[in-house]
Design a protein around this motif. Structure first.
Motif, PDB file in Angstrom:
ATOM      1  N   ARG A 290      31.516   6.584  51.658  1.00  0.00           N
ATOM      2  CA  ARG A 290      30.492   6.525  50.600  1.00  0.00           C
ATOM      3  C   ARG A 290      30.332   5.098  50.100  1.00  0.00           C
ATOM      4  O   ARG A 290      29.726   4.863  49.067  1.00  0.00           O
ATOM      5  CB  ARG A 290      30.875   7.479  49.455  1.00  0.00           C
ATOM      6  CG  ARG A 290      32.141   7.119  48.733  1.00  0.00           C
ATOM      7  CD  ARG A 290      32.614   8.206  47.795  1.00  0.00           C
ATOM      8  NE  ARG A 290      32.754   9.459  48.489  1.00  0.00           N
ATOM      9  CZ  ARG A 290      33.768   9.771  49.294  1.00  0.00           C
ATOM     10  NH1 ARG A 290      34.734   8.882  49.495  1.00  0.00           N
ATOM     11  NH2 ARG A 290      33.830  10.922  49.895  1.00  0.00           N
ATOM     12  N   TRP A 291      30.896   4.152  50.810  1.00  0.00           N
ATOM     13  CA  TRP A 291      30.816   2.751  50.434  1.00  0.00           C
ATOM     14  C   TRP A 291      30.611   1.912  51.700  1.00  0.00           C
ATOM     15  O   TRP A 291      30.977   2.303  52.798  1.00  0.00           O
ATOM     16  CB  TRP A 291      32.105   2.302  49.727  1.00  0.00           C
ATOM     17  CG  TRP A 291      33.361   2.859  50.341  1.00  0.00           C
ATOM     18  CD1 TRP A 291      34.015   3.999  49.982  1.00  0.00           C
ATOM     19  CD2 TRP A 291      34.099   2.325  51.447  1.00  0.00           C
ATOM     20  NE1 TRP A 291      35.106   4.204  50.791  1.00  0.00           N
ATOM     21  CE2 TRP A 291      35.192   3.187  51.700  1.00  0.00           C
ATOM     22  CE3 TRP A 291      33.956   1.192  52.252  1.00  0.00           C
ATOM     23  CZ2 TRP A 291      36.116   2.973  52.710  1.00  0.00           C
ATOM     24  CZ3 TRP A 291      34.882   0.963  53.271  1.00  0.00           C
ATOM     25  CH2 TRP A 291      35.949   1.855  53.484  1.00  0.00           C
ATOM     26  N   LYS A 292      29.994   0.757  51.509  1.00  0.00           N
ATOM     27  CA  LYS A 292      29.822  -0.198  52.600  1.00  0.00           C
ATOM     28  C   LYS A 292      30.898  -1.275  52.582  1.00  0.00           C
ATOM     29  O   LYS A 292      31.174  -1.892  53.606  1.00  0.00           O
ATOM     30  CB  LYS A 292      28.437  -0.850  52.507  1.00  0.00           C
ATOM     31  CG  LYS A 292      27.281   0.126  52.730  1.00  0.00           C
ATOM     32  CD  LYS A 292      25.942  -0.601  52.647  1.00  0.00           C
ATOM     33  CE  LYS A 292      24.785   0.357  52.875  1.00  0.00           C
ATOM     34  NZ  LYS A 292      23.469  -0.340  52.783  1.00  0.00           N
TER      35      LYS A 292
ATOM     36  N   PHE B 285      32.670  -1.836  40.651  1.00  0.00           N
ATOM     37  CA  PHE B 285      32.824  -2.465  41.960  1.00  0.00           C
ATOM     38  C   PHE B 285      31.574  -2.214  42.796  1.00  0.00           C
ATOM     39  O   PHE B 285      31.045  -1.100  42.837  1.00  0.00           O
ATOM     40  CB  PHE B 285      34.054  -1.905  42.687  1.00  0.00           C
ATOM     41  CG  PHE B 285      34.224  -2.458  44.062  1.00  0.00           C
ATOM     42  CD1 PHE B 285      34.656  -3.761  44.247  1.00  0.00           C
ATOM     43  CD2 PHE B 285      33.925  -1.690  45.179  1.00  0.00           C
ATOM     44  CE1 PHE B 285      34.792  -4.290  45.518  1.00  0.00           C
ATOM     45  CE2 PHE B 285      34.058  -2.204  46.455  1.00  0.00           C
ATOM     46  CZ  PHE B 285      34.493  -3.512  46.627  1.00  0.00           C
ATOM     47  N   ASP B 286      31.123  -3.254  43.472  1.00  0.00           N
ATOM     48  CA  ASP B 286      29.906  -3.180  44.275  1.00  0.00           C
ATOM     49  C   ASP B 286      30.207  -2.593  45.656  1.00  0.00           C
ATOM     50  O   ASP B 286      30.217  -3.300  46.662  1.00  0.00           O
ATOM     51  CB  ASP B 286      29.276  -4.569  44.385  1.00  0.00           C
ATOM     52  CG  ASP B 286      27.961  -4.559  45.161  1.00  0.00           C
ATOM     53  OD1 ASP B 286      27.391  -3.461  45.361  1.00  0.00           O
ATOM     54  OD2 ASP B 286      27.522  -5.658  45.570  1.00  0.00           O
TER      55      ASP B 286
ATOM     56  N   GLU C 174      28.975  -0.559  40.786  1.00  0.00           N
ATOM     57  CA  GLU C 174      28.954   0.817  40.310  1.00  0.00           C
ATOM     58  C   GLU C 174      30.330   1.153  39.739  1.00  0.00           C
ATOM     59  O   GLU C 174      31.324   0.531  40.088  1.00  0.00           O
ATOM     60  CB  GLU C 174      28.646   1.813  41.441  1.00  0.00           C
ATOM     61  CG  GLU C 174      27.450   1.456  42.315  1.00  0.00           C
ATOM     62  CD  GLU C 174      27.825   0.511  43.438  1.00  0.00           C
ATOM     63  OE1 GLU C 174      26.968  -0.337  43.804  1.00  0.00           O
ATOM     64  OE2 GLU C 174      28.968   0.585  43.938  1.00  0.00           O
ATOM     65  N   CYS C 175      30.402   2.148  38.885  1.00  0.00           N
ATOM     66  CA  CYS C 175      31.673   2.638  38.377  1.00  0.00           C
ATOM     67  C   CYS C 175      32.265   3.572  39.428  1.00  0.00           C
ATOM     68  O   CYS C 175      31.728   4.661  39.672  1.00  0.00           O
ATOM     69  CB  CYS C 175      31.472   3.375  37.054  1.00  0.00           C
ATOM     70  SG  CYS C 175      33.022   3.961  36.330  1.00  0.00           S
TER      71      CYS C 175
ATOM     72  N   PHE D 144      34.879   7.078  45.207  1.00  0.00           N
ATOM     73  CA  PHE D 144      34.263   8.172  44.461  1.00  0.00           C
ATOM     74  C   PHE D 144      33.595   7.637  43.205  1.00  0.00           C
ATOM     75  O   PHE D 144      34.078   6.690  42.577  1.00  0.00           O
ATOM     76  CB  PHE D 144      35.300   9.240  44.124  1.00  0.00           C
ATOM     77  CG  PHE D 144      35.742  10.035  45.325  1.00  0.00           C
ATOM     78  CD1 PHE D 144      34.892  10.983  45.892  1.00  0.00           C
ATOM     79  CD2 PHE D 144      36.987   9.828  45.898  1.00  0.00           C
ATOM     80  CE1 PHE D 144      35.291  11.712  47.007  1.00  0.00           C
ATOM     81  CE2 PHE D 144      37.389  10.549  47.012  1.00  0.00           C
ATOM     82  CZ  PHE D 144      36.535  11.487  47.571  1.00  0.00           C
ATOM     83  N   LEU D 145      32.468   8.232  42.850  1.00  0.00           N
ATOM     84  CA  LEU D 145      31.580   7.683  41.831  1.00  0.00           C
ATOM     85  C   LEU D 145      31.660   8.418  40.499  1.00  0.00           C
ATOM     86  O   LEU D 145      31.774   9.654  40.460  1.00  0.00           O
ATOM     87  CB  LEU D 145      30.129   7.740  42.321  1.00  0.00           C
ATOM     88  CG  LEU D 145      29.726   6.715  43.383  1.00  0.00           C
ATOM     89  CD1 LEU D 145      28.485   7.168  44.120  1.00  0.00           C
ATOM     90  CD2 LEU D 145      29.501   5.347  42.726  1.00  0.00           C
TER      91      LEU D 145
END
Length: 342
Positions: A5-7, A122-123, A131-132, A138-139
């Motif tokens: 879910r992250w790059k 963190f981006d 984003e948090c 996980f968001l």
């Protein structure tokens, strides 16, 4: 295979190493082999309760957000079920029932932090907009929810991912290693970085291996217990060792050591008193490193004196630790009654 879910993941993190949807982090290292290693440390079948009474510390002095337990009877209509006689056909042989409930802050006393306890801006999308996020990307508001402004919800907050129940289901049982910092540094406030911790391990002849749960005795909980529910902040501020989360070498050791959890008898495990510049870093760098980057759970306010003295009298440092949190879906933290078996 699920896509992350992250790059981009934080430098020094292990996001994705245990799978893109992993919610256990370093707890994955506590497998059957670690349980068997723990069982091999059981020689005499003696058990030690490692929990404070759950109404300690007492009041809200240590943390004004967290409330001590308040017990009350369950109720049905106007009937309060404490010493309540149940109706039967024989008035002289009626059962009496007592049934209660509790309102408590889940991290008030002896506790586990879940991986949803501390996140960071963190981006992860690598688009210039942080984003948090929490461990493994996980968001907030998608995976860790604030429902307090939404009516008709069963809960006001809910961790759909990384909740403490994931640790409960896993079991949190395995080999633990005690580092008795009181025996090395005494009961006063000592800031323990990498060099000091390595000196303590050598002095105590402690060997820490991959998958072990690291247990730190500082004397803080013992002092707290002696205060009998009336904490003295000025005294406690100068009591017990704390890890120096600003020491990069210490954080690197935590990463390289392969430990699966850190359990301490103090409040927050790390130093909370350091001054920060306005544009500085995390207030809780060890929490950031362990919970956010590594998925390594932290435990606080354990009671370790009796166990430490018994182990020392026998020249031992290892034991079987059984410490599952409550299986409470969506919870951020949990009370725990850890048991050491030796």
């Amino acid at each position: 295979m699920n896509q992350p879910r992250w790059k981009k993941r934080p430098e020094g993190s292990n996001w994705g190493d245990f799978g893109s949807d992993d919610q256990l982090g370093r707890v994955n290292l506590i497998g059957s082999e670690q349980v068997l290693k723990g069982v091999k440390e059981v020689h005499e079948g003696i058990t030690f309760c490692l929990s404070l009474p759950l109404d300690i510390p007492g009041g809200k002095v240590l943390n004004p957000r967290r409330s001590p337990p308040r017990l009350s009877p369950t109720a049905l209509g106007d009937d309060l079920y404490i010493n309540f006689p149940l109706a039967t056909h024989t008035p002289t042989l009626r059962d009496v029932i007592s049934d209660d409930q509790v309102h408590i802050s889940l991290q008030y006393s002896t506790q586990w932090d879940s991986l949803a306890h501390v996140g960071a801006l963190f981006d992860g999308d690598d688009d210039g907009k942080p984003e948090c996020r929490y461990y493994n990307g996980f968001l907030a508001e998608q995976d860790v929810l604030n429902l307090s402004q939404k009516p008709h919800q069963q809960h006001d907050s809910y961790a759909q991912r990384l909740g403490v129940e994931t640790l409960a289901v896993h079991g949190m049982q395995g080999r633990a290693v005690l580092v008795d910092l009181v025996r090395v540094f005494g009961g006063g406030r000592t800031l323990v970085g990498y060099a000091a911790l390595m000196d303590a391990l050598e002095h105590l002849d402690v060997v820490v291996e991959r998958g072990d749960m690291l247990v730190l005795r500082t004397g803080f909980a013992e002092a707290l217990l002696d205060m009998q529910g009336s904490p003295q902040p000025d005294v406690l501020k100068n009591t017990g060792a704390v890890l120096d989360g600003s020491d990069q070498a210490l954080l690197e050791w935590i990463t390289e050591s392969g430990i699966a959890a850190i359990c301490a008898d103090n409040y927050a495990v790390e130093n909370l008193d350091r001054e920060l510049a306005p544009d500085c870093c995390s207030k809780l760098p060890l929490h950031h490193h362990c919970l956010f980057k590594l998925g390594l759970p932290l435990a606080e306010l354990w009671y370790l004196k009796d166990l430490a003295e018994w182990l020392h009298s026998r020249g031992r440092t290892r034991f079987l630790l059984t410490a599952p949190p409550l299986r409470l879906p969506g919870a951020i933290g949990s009370p725990v009654t850890p048991v050491a078996t030796v």
